[in-house]
Design a protein around this motif. Structure first.
Motif, PDB file in Angstrom:
ATOM      1  N   GLN A  90      -0.181   7.486  -6.100  1.00 58.67           N
ATOM      2  CA  GLN A  90      -1.259   8.479  -6.024  1.00 58.67           C
ATOM      3  C   GLN A  90      -0.746   9.879  -5.747  1.00 58.67           C
ATOM      4  O   GLN A  90      -1.443  10.863  -5.998  1.00 58.67           O
ATOM      5  CB  GLN A  90      -2.266   8.044  -4.948  1.00 58.67           C
ATOM      6  N   ARG A  91       0.481   9.956  -5.241  1.00 58.01           N
ATOM      7  CA  ARG A  91       1.066  11.282  -5.048  1.00 58.01           C
ATOM      8  C   ARG A  91       1.284  11.994  -6.387  1.00 58.01           C
ATOM      9  O   ARG A  91       1.488  13.198  -6.446  1.00 58.01           O
ATOM     10  CB  ARG A  91       2.396  11.134  -4.308  1.00 58.01           C
ATOM     11  N   GLU A 115       0.346   4.341  -2.548  1.00 56.90           N
ATOM     12  CA  GLU A 115       0.248   5.735  -2.118  1.00 56.90           C
ATOM     13  C   GLU A 115       1.235   6.619  -2.866  1.00 56.90           C
ATOM     14  O   GLU A 115       0.922   7.759  -3.230  1.00 56.90           O
ATOM     15  CB  GLU A 115       0.508   5.843  -0.606  1.00 56.90           C
ATOM     16  N   ASP A 116       2.441   6.096  -3.090  1.00 55.83           N
ATOM     17  CA  ASP A 116       3.425   6.863  -3.850  1.00 55.83           C
ATOM     18  C   ASP A 116       2.915   7.144  -5.259  1.00 55.83           C
ATOM     19  O   ASP A 116       3.121   8.226  -5.808  1.00 55.83           O
ATOM     20  CB  ASP A 116       4.762   6.108  -3.912  1.00 55.83           C
ATOM     21  N   HIS A 139       0.818  -1.222   0.000  1.00 52.61           N
ATOM     22  CA  HIS A 139       0.000   0.000   0.000  1.00 52.61           C
ATOM     23  C   HIS A 139       0.846   1.263   0.000  1.00 52.61           C
ATOM     24  O   HIS A 139       0.429   2.315  -0.486  1.00 52.61           O
ATOM     25  CB  HIS A 139      -0.988  -0.016   1.176  1.00 52.61           C
TER      26      HIS A 139
END
Lengths: 333, 333, 333, 333, 333
Positions: free
Chosen positions: A62-63, A59-60, A55
Motif C-alpha cells: 500500500q505504500r 502495508e508495504d 500484514h
C-alpha cells in the motif's frame, strides 16, 4: 480493478472473485491475480481472507500509492515470496533542447506475491509490462502453464527491457548537453547538467537494488524459484548488470561534463580578459600621447610644426603596434 | 560463414556441416566450430539441433550483432560452459596530434561454447585472434589435440595480447596531451582529455569484468577446465591484472591532467591580469599628469617655462618607474 | 521520574518502586520500566540492585546526559540485551528563508535493556516515542502482552517514523537553497549549503549505524528477539534502508549544489567582466579621439572647419559601434 | 652470470654448473642459485633441464627484461613456490630544487623459485639486496643453513628496507614542494606536484601488491614456508603495512598541495586585481577632474583665479584619499 | 628506568631486578614490569634472559625510539601477546588564534607483553597513562589483583581517554578556522586548514588501526584475554569507534572548509571586480565628455555659452547616474 487469470489443462479462463478460492486450492492450476489500483475491500478479501499474507507485506504494497514507492526488495515468508520491483516511468519529450531539463525519471511500485500456484501482482498505476504479459498469455496459454515463477520472470524481464528507452534518452541528453557545453554554454547549462545527474542517479539506484535482488533470486536461495527458471532470472540479472554498468559510465560522463563546463567558462573568462587587456594596451598609451600634446606649455615641441600631427599620428600607430607585438612575442597574450 | 575443424589421430581436417554430427559424437576427437557472421539457418542447425544449447545463451550470442556486444561473462550449463569475451577494436591513426581526439576504443563480442570435445566460437566481426589460432593449428595440429579448453585459452590469450597496442596508444596519447596541457593548451585540450578519459574507462571496464571471469576460470570452479589448463588461464588472468593496474594508473594520470589543465588556464589568466595591471599602473598616472598640464588655468605653473616639457616628461618617466618599482617591491606584481 | 507498567492477565497496572521486585520475578508478566531523567538513587535501586545490569552498560546509559549521546549499538549480555538508539531532535522553524541556516539536527540517546519479561528504557530528555507507545498501551493493553521485544519494536519504529519530518525539512531546505543558488546567490549561501551538508551527514551517520544494528536484530542473531518479532524488526530495518538511501541522494544533491554555486559565482564574474570590457571597448578609443583633437598643434586638421565637431562626433559613434560589432562577430563578447 | 652457493655441513662452497645437479639431489644441503642477466643457454640448463620449472613461470621471469617488470605475485606449483618481487630503483639527485622534478621512481623484477633445498633468484639488473645477502652468507654460513625460506626472507627484507631512502626522498620532496607552493609558486610547481604524485602512486601500488603477497606468505598458506619462518615473513609484512600507510598519507598530502596551489594562485589573482582596482580608483576620477578644467569653455570657473591650480590639486588629493577611505571602510578593498 | 610491581596476597611490592625471576615463576602472583627508556642491558636481562621474548618483537619495541613509533598491532606468540599502542602527544597552546597552525599531533609508542601473570610495558617517553595506573594500583592493590589483562585494559583505556582533549582541541580549531574563513580569510588560512587536515588524518589513522586491534582483542580471538575482561576491551573498542566517527566528521568539515575558503576567495574577487567595474562605468564616459569639450575646434558647441559648464556638469552627473541605473536594472552589478 482486479483481473484473475486461471490456467487449467492448457486453457486460460478469467475468473470472478467468487471463483478464486476453489481455484487457489487446486494444486494443478496456475492462478494469476492482477490488482490494479484495488479497493481496500478487494485487498481485504483476496490478500487477507483468501491468501493470509502477512500484514506488514500488505502495508508495504500500500505504500506504492505514494510518490516513489518502496525500494526493491525480496522477502521469503516460507510459503510465499514477497517481491517489490520498481518500473521506471516518465517518458521525456525528445524533440527540443529544452527537453533535457524537463526530462524527469519517476519510479512506481509493482508488488508481487509468489506461491507454487499463484502469482499476485499489486500496483496503483497502470503497468505496460503487466498488459504485455497478459496479452502474451492470451495468445499462448502455455506461457502461463510454466508456472507463476516463469510468469513473474516474464513481467520483470519486460520491466527491465522498458528501462532501455529511458537509458537511450539519457544517453541522448548527455550528448546534447556535451554539445551545449562545448559550443554554446549558457547559464542554464549547469542546471541541466545537475538535472541529468539526478536522473542518472535515480536510475542507477533502482538498477543496483534490483540487480542485488535478482542476484539472490537467480542463485537458488529461494526454493519457490525452480532450478529451471533460475536461468531466466539470471538472464534478467545480466540485463541489470549491464544497466548499472551503463549508468556508471553515464555518471562518469556527467562528472566530466561538470569539469568541462567549469573549464569552458574559465576559458571564456580568459578570452574576455584578453580582449580587455588588448584594448587597454593599445589605447591607454595613445591617451597619454594625445594628453602630452594637449598640455598647455608655451614651448610644446612640434606644436607649430606643419607635419606635427601627421608624425604624432604615425608615432601613435607605431606605439600601438609595438606594444601588441611585444606582448605577443612574450606570449603574454 | 562456418568453419569446422576436426582433430583425430594427430591430424586436422575441415569438415562440412553434414560431417559434423558424427564427429561430435566421437569422444576421442576434438572439434572446433567457428561461426563468423553466421546465417540464422546455420545457427539453428548447429547450436539448436546438433548441440542443444540453451536458447538464452544463443540469444546472448546474437546480441553481439549490436554496437558494443554483451559484457564479459561465464555461465556453467553443466555439460557445457558458455563464455562471452570482448575483443577491443578500433585502431587509431597515430601520426597526427588530432589523432588523440579521433582515437575511439570499441569492443566487439566473441561468444564461445565449451564442452569436453567441442569448442564453438561465435562472432559477427572478423576476429584476428581466431585467424591467428586457426593458423597455429594448421602449422601444428598437436595444439588442437590438447583439447577445447587449451584451444580456447589460446584464443583469449591472443585477444588479451591484442589489448597491448591499444594501451600503448593510450599511453602515447596521455603523454602527448600532457605536453599539450603544459606547453600549448587550447580550447580543444579539454575535449581531448575527456575523450581520453572515456576511452580509458571503456578499456578498464572490460579488463575488470574479464579479470573477474578469468579468476573464476582459473581457480577450478568449472570442471570442464582441467587442472593442467588452469595454469594457462591463470597466466591470462595475470595479464588482465596487469592491464587493470595500468588502466588504473592511466585514470589517475588523466585526472591529474584535468587538474593541471585548470591550473595552467588559471595561471594564464593571472599572467594576462598582470599585464593589464602593469599597463594601467604605468599609463593611468601619466594620463593624469598630462591632463594636469592640459588644464586651462591662466596661472598654470611652469606653463611658460622653457624646460617645462622636458622636466614634466622626466617627471612622468620617474613616476612610471617608481610605481612599478613600488609594486614589485611589495611583491604585488 | 520512573514509570513502571506491569502487564498481567490482560491488564496494565502502574507499579510503585516497591512493587517492582516481585513483578520482575513473575515469568508470566511483562514489565516496562521507563526512566526519564532518573535520579542516581533510582538508577542504583533498579538497574544495579534489582536487575544486576553490567556497570559498563549503566555508564553508557549515563553518557546520554551529554550533548549527542552514545552512538547506536547493541550488546548481548546473555540474559539481557543492551540497545542504544538515537532519536533525532530539533524541530526547525520552517517559514522563513533564514530558517535554512538555523535548522540544526540534534540527536539524543535512548538506552534500553531487554530481557524475556522486562523492557527498561532510560533517557534524559522527554521522548515523543515513549509517550506515544505508553498511550497506545493504555488504549490497548494487548500490545504490551506481546512481550518486551514487541514493545521495544513499537518504540524504535516510532523513533524511526519521527525521522521523516526531519528528512522532509531537509528536502525542503535543499530545494530552497537550490532556488537561492540559481536565482539570488549571496555570500551567505555557501554557509547555508555547508550547514545543510552537516545536518545531512549527521542524519546519515545515525541512520547507517542504526540500520546495521537493526540488521543484526532482525536476522536472528539474538535469541531474546523471537522469530515472530524478527519480521517487525525487519520492517524497521527497511525504513532505515530507505532513509540512508534518501540521505545518500541528499548528500549527492548538496555536493551538486556546491558545484552549482561555484559555477554560478563564476558566471557572475564573467558577466561583470564582460560589462567592464564593453565599457572599456567603447570609451577608451573615444577618449583617444577626443584627446587627439585636444592636442595643441597649430595645424590640427579640421580644427577650424565648421562641421568638424559634428563629423568627429559621428566618427566617434561609428568607431564605438564598429568595435562592438567586431568583437561580437568574433564571439569574444 | 650464474653464481651457485652450496651449503653442506656448516660450510658454503661455490659450485660450477656441472656440480649443481648432484647438489640438488642431496636433501641435506641448501643450494642458492643466483642468475644475474643469464644467457638463454644457462636458463635452459638450470631452470628447464635440472629443475623442470613450468614454462609459464620461466616466461614470467623473462618478462623482467622489459621496462617495469611483472607485478608482484606468488604462485604455488606444489613442489616449488614461484615469487616475483619488485625492488625499487632510481636514486634521486637530492641537492637542488630541480631534483624534485627529476626524481623518478623505477621498479625492476626479482623472480625467485623456492623448494625445500633450493633458492633460485633470477634478475636482469644488478640487485643490491642479492649482493648484501651473499656477503652476509660469506661472513656467517649458518645464515644459509637455516634453509632457502630463511634466505629468501633475508633478501626481500633487504629489498623492503631499501624502499626507506626512496620514501625519505619523497617526504623531502613533498616538504620542499610545500615550501615552494606557499612561498614562491611558479608555473613549474604544478608539473612537480604531478610528478611527485605519480612517483607516490608507483611506490604505493608496488607496496600494496607486495603487502598482499607477504600476507599470504606469512599466514601459513604455503607449506614450503615453515612455521618458524612465518614470523619473519610477518615482520616484512609489517614493514609493508607501514609503507603503504606512509604512501597513503603522502598521497593525501600531495592532494592537499594541489588544493593549496590552486588557492595560492587564486589569492595572487585577488592581490593583482586589488592593485588594479586601487590604481583605477585613484586615477580615473583624477583624470576626469583634470579633463574638466581642460575643457575649452570661455566661462570655465576658477580659470583665471590665481590659486585655482593649487585648490584643484588639493581637491584632487582629497578625492583620491576619500575614495580609498570609502572603499576601505566598506571592506571592498 | 625499570619499575617492577609485584602483587601477591592482596599487596603490591616494588621488586628489584634480582627479585624478578622468582616472582615470574610464581603462578599466583601478578607482575607488572614497566620499562621507561630502558638501557640495553636491562632489555637484555629482562626481555631476553628472563622472559625469552622473540627478538623480532623486541626489535619492534626498540623502533619506538624513533619519531612516530610503530603502527598499532597485536601479535599472538602463543605464551604471550605482543601489543603496540600509540598514545597521542603534543598539547597545543590554546589561547591565541595562531595556535591553530602551531598545534601538531604527535604519536609515541607503547609496547606491551602480556602473559598469564606478567604485564611488561616498554616505552621511551614518559607516559601519563602508565603513571596514572601505577597511582591507581598504589591506592587500590586489588586493581592489580584482577590480572595483567585487566591492568593492561586500564592503561589503554586511559590512553584512549587522553585522546579526548586532543579531539576537543581539533574541534575548537575547526570552529575558529571556520570563523576565520567566513569573516577574515587571509593568505595563511589555507595553510592552517591544511595543517588541521593533516592532524585530523594522523589521529584518524591511529584510531582506525587501534579500533581494528581492539576489535580483535574484544571478540575472544586471544585466549590470554579472559571472557570476563573482553567486555572491558569492548568498552575501549566502543570509545575508538566513536573517535573514528568523530574524526570522520572532522575530515568532512575540513573538506567543506576548503570548499568554503575557495568560494569566499572567489566572492571577494567578484566584489573587487564589481568595484572596478563601477568605477570604470562612472568615470570612463565622463572622461570622454570632458575630452569632448577639450577639443580644439573653433566651432565647439556651447563653448562660449555662459551656462555651458553648469549644463555640461549636470549632463555628466546624469550620464553617470544613468549608466549605474542601467547596469543595476540589468542585474549586471
Amino acid at each position: 480493478m482486479v483481473n484473475i487469470y486461471h490456467f487449467l489443462n492448457g486453457e486460460i479462463r478469467k475468473l470472478t472473485l467468487k471463483e478464486l478460492r476453489p481455484a487457489l486450492q487446486d494444486p494443478k492450476s496456475v492462478v494469476w491475480v492482477d490488482m490494479e489500483d484495488p479497493m481496500e475491500a478487494e485487498e481485504e478479501t483476496i490478500m487477507v481472507a483468501m491468501c493470509d499474507f502477512h500484514h506488514l507485506a500488505i502495508e508495504d504494497c500500500q505504500r506504492g500509492r505514494g510518490d516513489d514507492g518502496h525500494l526493491p526488495k525480496v522477502e521469503d515468508f516460507g510459503e510465499y515470496l514477497f517481491v517489490i520491483f520498481n518500473p521506471v516511468e516518465g517518458v521525456a519529450s525528445n524533440d527540443t533542447t529544452d527537453a533535457i531539463a524537463r526530462l524527469e525519471v519517476r519510479t512506481s511500485q509493482l508488488s508481487s506475491f509468489l506461491t507454487k500456484t499463484l502469482l499476485l501482482t499489486h500496483h496503483y498505476k497502470q503497468q505496460r509490462s503487466i498488459n504485455y504479459v497478459a496479452g502474451l498469455c492470451a495468445k499462448n496459454p502455455q506461457v502461463m502453464g510454466r508456472g507463476p515463477d516463469y510468469l513473474f520472470h516474464m513481467i520483470i524481464d519486460d520491466v527491465v527491457d522498458n528501462y532501455t528507452p529511458m537509458l537511450d534518452n539519457l544517453d541522448d541528453a548527455i550528448d546534447r548537453t556535451e554539445d551545449e557545453v562545448f559550443h554554446e554554454p549558457s547559464a542554464d547549462t549547469m542546471m541541466r547538467i545537475l538535472q541529468l545527474k539526478r536522473n542518472i542517479m535515480t536510475v542507477r539506484r533502482i538498477a543496483v537494488y534490483q540487480r542485488e535482488m535478482l542476484n539472490r533470486l537467480s542463485r537458488g536461495e529461494f526454493p519457490l524459484i525452480t532450478t529451471d527458471e533460475m536461468m531466466y532470472y539470471r538472464n534478467v540479472y545480466d540485463h541489470l548488470v549491464r544497466m548499472t554498468d551503463m549508468t556508471d559510465s553515464y555518471r562518469d560522463m556527467v562528472s566530466s561534463l561538470l569539469d568541462a563546463y567549469l573549464s569552458v567558462t574559465s576559458n571564456r573568462l580568459n578570452q574576455v580578459m584578453k580582449v580587455l587587456t588588448i584594448i587597454s594596451t593599445i589605447f591607454l598609451p595613445l591617451s597619454v600621447i594625445t594628453g602630452f600634446f594637449g598640455m598647455n606649455f608655451t614651448h610644446l615641441p612640434a606644436a607649430n610644426w606643419e607635419h606635427g600631427v601627421l608624425v604624432t599620428t604615425i608615432g601613435m600607430l607605431i606605439v600601438a603596434a609595438g606594444m601588441l607585438a611585444f606582448f605577443r612575442w612574450n606570449k603574454w597574450l
